[in-house]
Scaffold this active site. Structure first.
Site, PDB file in Angstrom:
ATOM      1  N   ASP A  25       5.089   5.915 -30.905  1.00 20.25           N
ATOM      2  CA  ASP A  25       4.587   7.179 -31.462  1.00 20.25           C
ATOM      3  C   ASP A  25       5.689   8.247 -31.507  1.00 20.25           C
ATOM      4  O   ASP A  25       6.590   8.255 -30.660  1.00 20.25           O
ATOM      5  CB  ASP A  25       3.425   7.664 -30.578  1.00 20.25           C
ATOM      6  CG  ASP A  25       2.582   8.718 -31.274  1.00 20.25           C
ATOM      7  OD1 ASP A  25       2.752   8.925 -32.492  1.00 20.25           O
ATOM      8  OD2 ASP A  25       1.746   9.336 -30.594  1.00 20.25           O
ATOM      9  N   HIS A  42      10.063   6.798 -39.579  1.00 26.79           N
ATOM     10  CA  HIS A  42       9.649   5.398 -39.433  1.00 26.79           C
ATOM     11  C   HIS A  42      10.852   4.458 -39.591  1.00 26.79           C
ATOM     12  O   HIS A  42      10.950   3.452 -38.897  1.00 26.79           O
ATOM     13  CB  HIS A  42       8.560   5.052 -40.465  1.00 26.79           C
ATOM     14  CG  HIS A  42       7.310   5.870 -40.315  1.00 26.79           C
ATOM     15  ND1 HIS A  42       6.705   6.095 -39.096  1.00 26.79           N
ATOM     16  CD2 HIS A  42       6.549   6.539 -41.227  1.00 26.79           C
ATOM     17  CE1 HIS A  42       5.632   6.851 -39.269  1.00 26.79           C
ATOM     18  NE2 HIS A  42       5.517   7.143 -40.554  1.00 26.79           N
ATOM     19  N   LEU A 136      10.761 -15.677 -27.661  1.00 26.47           N
ATOM     20  CA  LEU A 136       9.987 -14.439 -27.552  1.00 26.47           C
ATOM     21  C   LEU A 136       8.856 -14.510 -28.571  1.00 26.47           C
ATOM     22  O   LEU A 136       9.073 -14.957 -29.697  1.00 26.47           O
ATOM     23  CB  LEU A 136      10.891 -13.230 -27.880  1.00 26.47           C
ATOM     24  CG  LEU A 136      10.197 -11.879 -28.035  1.00 26.47           C
ATOM     25  CD1 LEU A 136       9.705 -11.361 -26.678  1.00 26.47           C
ATOM     26  CD2 LEU A 136      11.155 -10.845 -28.650  1.00 26.47           C
TER      27      LEU A 136
HETATM   28  C1  FPP Z   1       3.532   6.594 -35.114  1.00 21.94           C
HETATM   29  O1  FPP Z   1       4.331   7.764 -35.267  1.00 21.94           O
HETATM   30  C2  FPP Z   1       4.189   5.467 -35.760  1.00 21.94           C
HETATM   31  C3  FPP Z   1       3.666   4.734 -36.785  1.00 21.94           C
HETATM   32  C4  FPP Z   1       2.347   4.975 -37.382  1.00 21.94           C
HETATM   33  C5  FPP Z   1       4.429   3.651 -37.407  1.00 21.94           C
HETATM   34  C6  FPP Z   1       5.249   2.800 -36.493  1.00 21.94           C
HETATM   35  C7  FPP Z   1       6.145   1.996 -37.303  1.00 21.94           C
HETATM   36  C8  FPP Z   1       7.438   1.782 -37.038  1.00 21.94           C
HETATM   37  C9  FPP Z   1       8.143   2.205 -35.806  1.00 21.94           C
HETATM   38  C10 FPP Z   1       8.206   1.041 -38.044  1.00 21.94           C
HETATM   39  C11 FPP Z   1       8.696  -0.269 -37.598  1.00 21.94           C
HETATM   40  C12 FPP Z   1       7.668  -1.294 -37.494  1.00 21.94           C
HETATM   41  C13 FPP Z   1       7.813  -2.526 -38.020  1.00 21.94           C
HETATM   42  C14 FPP Z   1       6.886  -3.603 -37.602  1.00 21.94           C
HETATM   43  C15 FPP Z   1       8.848  -2.843 -38.997  1.00 21.94           C
HETATM   44  P1  FPP Z   1       3.694   9.011 -36.016  1.00 21.94           P
HETATM   45  O2  FPP Z   1       4.063   8.935 -37.442  1.00 21.94           O
HETATM   46  O3  FPP Z   1       2.223   9.054 -35.745  1.00 21.94           O
HETATM   47  O4  FPP Z   1       4.424  10.202 -35.327  1.00 21.94           O
HETATM   48  P2  FPP Z   1       3.833  11.664 -35.085  1.00 21.94           P
HETATM   49  O5  FPP Z   1       2.749  11.528 -34.058  1.00 21.94           O
HETATM   50  O6  FPP Z   1       5.018  12.401 -34.572  1.00 21.94           O
HETATM   51  O7  FPP Z   1       3.337  12.174 -36.401  1.00 21.94           O
END
Ligand code: FPP
Length: 246
Positions: A25, A42, A136
């Site tokens: 997150d 992301h 893994l």
């Molecule tokens: C939450 O941060 C994160 C996500 C919804 C996406 C997680 C995805 C990745 C880390 C990309 C890599 C994954 C793969 C499998 C390639 P947020 O956007 O909710 O952050 P915020 O709370 O600060 O808005």
């Protein structure tokens, strides 16, 4: 000095978790703080995930699960949803060779049918190309929600009961496990959530019953292998008693 370090590492390893789950997150806030589009957060987050995946074998971690897209994430803007799905596509393309070579087995959990056919095919292919790997097991939760998984499980069990194939009196926790998307995985020993939020947000509701929960203030795009290791060490020194007093 090097030898001392090795001894410490192997002692630490013996108490390290077998299955770690990550709620990655803080990508949006990381990007916003830099005046960048959320999708850049992301992308940076995907780089951090690559580092963590690489570090797992030498840290003795056999199972890693990451929460990449929740059933609630569809509520985000169209730009962000398509940015994320493009990132999954790109990441699977660019990383697949290395994942295969390094012995990583990939599973996807969640409802993949909601995604484009080409993305679903890419996911199916990656699962099948890596299914015999044993170093893994990387599980990617994508369009996953714990409540929706429980509803699916109840639906499947009810159907079997109605068809006369399952006696409700025989139902127990082991049988329920078999109807979940994680039926082939041990429950996570440790769940780490970054960005200072202290919730599970509909992740692993059944599976987290005895998991150690760790909350880290770091935004996911800044989360390094050193941060990861420090949680593994903390986990190793905590005593987990599963409700018993001994
Ligand atoms: C939450 O941060 C994160 C996500 C919804 C996406 C997680 C995805 C990745 C880390 C990309 C890599 C994954 C793969 C499998 C390639 P947020 O956007 O909710 O952050 P915020 O709370 O600060 O808005």
């Amino acid at each position: 000095m090097a030898k001392q370090k090795l001894i410490n590492t192997s002692q630490e390893l013996s108490n390290f978790p077998n299955h770690v789950a990550l709620v990655m997150d803080g990508n949006g806030r990381w990007a916003k703080a830099r005046g960048l589009p959320r999708v850049q957060g992301h992308h940076r987050g995907a780089e951090r995930l690559r580092d963590i995946v690489k570090s797992c074998p030498e840290l003795g971690i056999r199972y890693l699960t990451v929460f990449a897209f929740s059933t609630e994430n569809w509520k985000r803007g169209q730009d962000e949803v398509s940015g994320l799905t493009n990132l999954f596509r790109q990441y699977m393309g660019s990383e697949s060779r290395e994942l295969i070579e390094k012995g990583v087995k990939i599973n996807f959990i969640g409802n993949r049918e909601a995604f484009d056919r080409s993305l679903v095919e890419q996911m199916n292919q990656l699962e099948s190309a890596t299914k015999s790997n044993e170093v893994l097991e990387l599980t990617v939760a994508i369009n996953y929600g714990g409540k929706s998984e429980i509803v699916d499980m109840v639906r499947k069990i009810t159907r079997k009961a109605v068809e006369g194939k399952l006696n409700p009196d025989q139902l127990d926790e082991v049988l329920v496990d078999k109807f979940l998307s994680t039926s082939n995985l041990p429950d996570p020993d440790l769940i780490i959530r970054t960005s200072g939020e202290t919730r599970l947000s509909n992740f692993f509701l059944w599976q987290a019953a005895y998991s150690e929960l760790a909350f880290d203030q770091t935004l996911w795009p800044d989360f390094t292998v050193e941060h990861f290791k420090s949680h593994l060490i903390q986990y190793g020194i905590k005593e987990r008693r599963f409700g018993s007093i001994t």
